[in-house]
Write an enzyme that holds these catalytic residues in place. Structure first.
Site, PDB file in Angstrom:
ATOM      1  N   PRO A 307       0.798  -1.233   0.000  1.00 21.17           N
ATOM      2  CA  PRO A 307       0.000   0.000   0.000  1.00 21.17           C
ATOM      3  C   PRO A 307       0.827   1.278   0.000  1.00 21.17           C
ATOM      4  O   PRO A 307       0.249   2.372  -0.043  1.00 21.17           O
ATOM      5  CB  PRO A 307      -0.809  -0.124   1.300  1.00 21.17           C
ATOM      6  CG  PRO A 307       0.006  -1.013   2.176  1.00 21.17           C
ATOM      7  CD  PRO A 307       0.668  -1.985   1.262  1.00 21.17           C
ATOM      8  N   TYR A 399       2.548   8.970  -8.729  1.00 22.81           N
ATOM      9  CA  TYR A 399       1.634   9.085  -7.597  1.00 22.81           C
ATOM     10  C   TYR A 399       0.251   9.534  -8.033  1.00 22.81           C
ATOM     11  O   TYR A 399      -0.764   9.001  -7.563  1.00 22.81           O
ATOM     12  CB  TYR A 399       2.196  10.060  -6.555  1.00 22.81           C
ATOM     13  CG  TYR A 399       1.521   9.936  -5.203  1.00 22.81           C
ATOM     14  CD1 TYR A 399       1.889   8.927  -4.318  1.00 22.81           C
ATOM     15  CD2 TYR A 399       0.510  10.812  -4.824  1.00 22.81           C
ATOM     16  CE1 TYR A 399       1.268   8.791  -3.088  1.00 22.81           C
ATOM     17  CE2 TYR A 399      -0.109  10.690  -3.592  1.00 22.81           C
ATOM     18  CZ  TYR A 399       0.264   9.678  -2.736  1.00 22.81           C
ATOM     19  OH  TYR A 399      -0.353   9.535  -1.516  1.00 22.81           O
TER      20      TYR A 399
END
Length: 404
Positions: A307, A399
């Site tokens: 994660p 990202y």
């Protein structure tokens, strides 16, 4: 007519549909919604109850592409009202802090902080409003004749066994689901890396320590400061795989988190009683191909990422983008090209996200077996990131999410 299960209204189980979607999490519901909007009949089978699905605490950072896809599916209104748009993210290393200006580095692209549970709730509401068929507590799901032209799915609701004939099956039932397990072992390649640590996560109704996410690397290990809203925070610290949640009091967690953070951040930390605590092991996993006959895998059924890069839900969304486009083209134009290319298109993006998540994980976590050399490599990585706009751009582009 099938009797109600755990509050589910009685529903008619159709004998046939276009697409059977196995798995009623966000990826399965999103695919159902997009197909329904395009006039493609589908049925969702979910092993758990709706209440259970909605109780799962999961990720909360949505890429730009995921946000756009949810809006396209007609489920973005509450997200746009309540979600938190972030145009930057912080990377901390020991007592040094570096802000990555996402919007500046990517031409205005951002991320949205909005919990996966909320995404799922919005999708359920949309499926209910459109009369979508979502069957909960479907046990003993089995997939049949996947390499033929007439696949079908069998399952049990209560004491009654049902069969649905279909054109295609979408496997959105997660890492432990039946879909990937229905592919013969000699037809599937699986790649896996299991990390020697996990994340201990805590959810609490306290204001976030910072207005943006902070990813922190420290000699004690990794920490993450995240949030779900201006009044609800989600925090994580690296822990051993032998740790037990029961051994972590709230006080112990808050003390450990503060010790992992730069001193100026730790000084602003607001603590409070936990709503939820859990430990998640970390792994990287990819199954190839993501298609077997008339079965298409999506989301965690095909791949897992640690994660650290906030890619799990977002990768599932990109899979659903490719798969929904391919299925709609098949039904509208008889175009088989998208279905034939689905696995390759999805995997090209999957492996890039796997690389980014692996890089974030190896850069910021403490690896017990890497020693002093490994620690110096992490230091050098951070020093380079802090001094190079090109390196920061690479981080920012990944990202906010690579384009579909």
């Amino acid at each position: 007519m099938t009797p109600a299960l755990s509050g589910q209204k009685p529903v008619d189980v159709p004998a046939r549909t276009g697409v059977v979607i196995v798995g009623g999490g966000p990826s399965g519901l999103l695919l159902s919604q997009l197909l329904h909007l395009a006039g493609v009949d589908n049925v969702v089978l979910e092993r758990r109850s709706r209440a259970y699905v909605l109780s799962r605490i999961r990720a909360g950072v949505l890429e730009q592409g995921t946000v756009d896809l949810l809006r396209k599916a007609g489920v973005g209104a509450r997200m746009d009202r309540e979600g938190l748009v972030h145009d930057g993210v912080e990377i901390a290393f020991h007592d040094r802090r570096l802000r990555i200006d996402l919007a500046d580095l990517t031409g205005g692209r951002t991320v949205m902080v909005y919990g996966q549970t909320e995404v799922t709730a919005d999708l359920y509401a949309a499926r209910d409003a459109m009369g979508g068929t979502v069957l909960h507590e479907a046990e003993d799901v089995a997939l049949h004749d996947l390499e033929g032209t007439q696949p079908f799915v069998t399952f049990r609701l209560g004491e009654t066994v049902h069969r649905i004939d279909c054109d295609f099956v979408a496997g959105c039932d997660g890492f432990h689901g039946v879909s990937r397990q229905s592919i013969p072992a000699d037809r599937l390649r699986q790649f896996e890396m299991v990390y020697p640590f996990g994340w201990l996560g805590l959810l609490a109704d306290v204001p976030p320590v910072h207005e943006e996410l902070i990813y922190a690397g420290h000699e004690r290990g990794f920490a993450l400061c995240s949030m779900r809203s201006p009044t609800r925070s989600r925090y994580y610290v690296q822990c051993g795989l032998d740790e037990r949640v029961e051994d972590w009091s709230d006080d112990r967690f808050w003390e450990a988190l503060a010790a992992h953070l730069p001193a100026d951040i730790a000084a602003r930390l607001v603590t409070g009683p936990s709503i939820e605590k859990s430990i998640a092991p970390l792994r990287s996993f990819v199954a190839e191909p993501m298609r077997f006959g008339r079965l298409f895998l999506a989301g965690d059924a095909a791949h897992i990422v640690p994660p650290t890069g906030a890619k799990g839900l977002n990768l599932a969304a990109s899979d659903i983008h490719y798969l929904s486009e391919a299925l709609i083209a098949h039904y509208r134009q008889g175009d088989e090209g998208g279905l034939a290319a689905y696995s390759d298109r999805a995997l090209a993006r999957v492996w890039k996200a796997e690389r980014f998540s692996w890089w974030m994980t190896t850069t910021l976590h403490r690896f017990p077996d890497k020693g002093e050399f490994g620690a110096r490599m992490q230091q050098a990585e951070f020093d380079y990131l802090a001094s190079s706009r090109a390196a920061q751009t690479t981080l920012a582009e990944n990202y906010v999410g690579l384009p579909y």
